[in-house]
Design a protein around this motif. Structure first.
Motif, PDB file in Angstrom:
ATOM      1  N   GLY A 124      60.156  33.592  -2.057  1.00 38.84           N
ATOM      2  CA  GLY A 124      58.641  34.106  -2.257  1.00 38.84           C
ATOM      3  C   GLY A 124      57.985  33.005  -3.120  1.00 38.84           C
ATOM      4  N   SER A 125      58.669  32.057  -3.858  1.00 33.42           N
ATOM      5  CA  SER A 125      58.023  31.364  -4.586  1.00 33.42           C
ATOM      6  C   SER A 125      57.510  29.801  -3.985  1.00 33.42           C
ATOM      7  N   LEU A 126      56.262  29.238  -4.450  1.00 29.75           N
ATOM      8  CA  LEU A 126      55.846  27.882  -4.076  1.00 29.75           C
ATOM      9  C   LEU A 126      55.451  27.097  -5.181  1.00 29.75           C
ATOM     10  N   VAL A 127      55.818  26.048  -5.460  1.00 31.87           N
ATOM     11  CA  VAL A 127      55.711  25.239  -6.700  1.00 31.87           C
ATOM     12  C   VAL A 127      54.993  24.073  -6.150  1.00 31.87           C
ATOM     13  N   LEU A 128      53.692  23.403  -6.577  1.00 34.05           N
ATOM     14  CA  LEU A 128      53.232  22.323  -6.393  1.00 34.05           C
ATOM     15  C   LEU A 128      53.142  21.345  -7.603  1.00 34.05           C
ATOM     16  N   LEU A 129      53.629  20.277  -7.481  1.00 33.19           N
ATOM     17  CA  LEU A 129      53.789  19.030  -8.713  1.00 33.19           C
ATOM     18  C   LEU A 129      52.925  18.179  -8.247  1.00 33.19           C
TER      19      LEU A 129
ATOM     20  N   SER B 182      55.500  34.551  -5.625  1.00 31.47           N
ATOM     21  CA  SER B 182      56.291  35.287  -6.652  1.00 31.47           C
ATOM     22  C   SER B 182      56.500  34.715  -7.900  1.00 31.47           C
ATOM     23  N   ASN B 183      56.351  35.292  -8.859  1.00 30.77           N
ATOM     24  CA  ASN B 183      56.603  34.548 -10.056  1.00 30.77           C
ATOM     25  C   ASN B 183      57.802  34.921 -10.816  1.00 30.77           C
ATOM     26  N   SER B 184      58.803  35.268 -10.108  1.00 35.21           N
ATOM     27  CA  SER B 184      60.168  35.495 -10.471  1.00 35.21           C
ATOM     28  C   SER B 184      60.761  34.290 -11.071  1.00 35.21           C
ATOM     29  N   ALA B 185      61.296  34.221 -12.133  1.00 34.39           N
ATOM     30  CA  ALA B 185      61.614  33.137 -12.932  1.00 34.39           C
ATOM     31  C   ALA B 185      62.686  32.463 -12.293  1.00 34.39           C
ATOM     32  N   ILE B 186      63.772  32.982 -11.585  1.00 32.93           N
ATOM     33  CA  ILE B 186      64.970  32.335 -11.100  1.00 32.93           C
ATOM     34  C   ILE B 186      64.308  31.725  -9.535  1.00 32.93           C
ATOM     35  N   ASN B 187      63.481  32.443  -8.997  1.00 31.84           N
ATOM     36  CA  ASN B 187      63.004  31.635  -7.861  1.00 31.84           C
ATOM     37  C   ASN B 187      62.136  30.455  -8.102  1.00 31.84           C
ATOM     38  N   VAL B 188      61.081  30.625  -9.250  1.00 36.71           N
ATOM     39  CA  VAL B 188      60.250  29.514  -9.569  1.00 36.71           C
ATOM     40  C   VAL B 188      61.097  28.296 -10.111  1.00 36.71           C
TER      41      VAL B 188
END
Length: 172
Positions: free
Chosen positions: A97-102, A136-142
């Motif tokens: 559920g986590s999406l990260v943009l860099l 999602s801001n779940s630490a492991i998923n992020v």
């Protein structure tokens, strides 16, 4: 005799890594005599020169959980391509559920990121990065989404070698 020399080298290697605890979680199991607590730790480890890894450890004691997670992080190190303190190009990755943009940033911008992504960037040695964490801001998923994004990053030297071109031709 040799064993003692190797032990000294391992200690020196350990000092070159920076460790950051991202999340420490306490869980309780209800048993006949009351509650039984156990701990889980999520850490990132890096050498601030482009190598970074993460680990997740569980134990009945906080220090043991952290030690296990640091060990696993050191075993799962990946190369983080950096160019002048930033990443070479924009990238995004999703994990569950986590999406990260860099995104790369100009020199002097700093690390503009949430706590989890910031910790990864700091131990990797990045100094200027823009990021956004969605979903999602779940630490492991992020963390897993961030490492997925890092895996997508392409180093110019490696790309030039694969294409059979000179590095100068890549920036054409």
């Amino acid at each position: 005799m040799d064993r003692h020399r190797d032990f000294g080298k391992d200690r020196l290697r350990d000092k070159e890594f920076t460790e950051k605890l991202i999340k420490l979680n306490r869980t309780a199991k209800v048993v006949k005599g009351g509650r039984r607590f156990s701990f889980s730790a999520l850490t990132v480890v890096g050498d601030q020169k482009g190598r970074v890894g993460f680990g997740f450890g569980k134990a009945g004691d906080v220090s043991e959980a952290i030690r296990k997670s640091v060990e696993r992080a050191k075993r799962s190190m990946v190369l983080f391509p950096l160019k002048d303190g930033t990443i070479p190009h924009e990238v995004q990755a999703k994990f569950k559920g986590s999406l990260v943009l860099l995104r790369p940033a100009c020199s002097g911008t700093g690390i503009i990121a949430g706590g989890t992504v910031r910790a990864i960037m700091e131990v990797a040695g990045a100094t200027d990065v823009l990021s956004k964490s969605l979903g999602s801001n779940s630490a492991i998923n992020v963390v897993r989404a961030t490492f997925g994004a890092v895996a997508q990053l392409m180093d110019a030297r490696k790309l030039a070698r694969e294409r059979g071109k000179a590095l100068v031709d890549m920036w054409g």
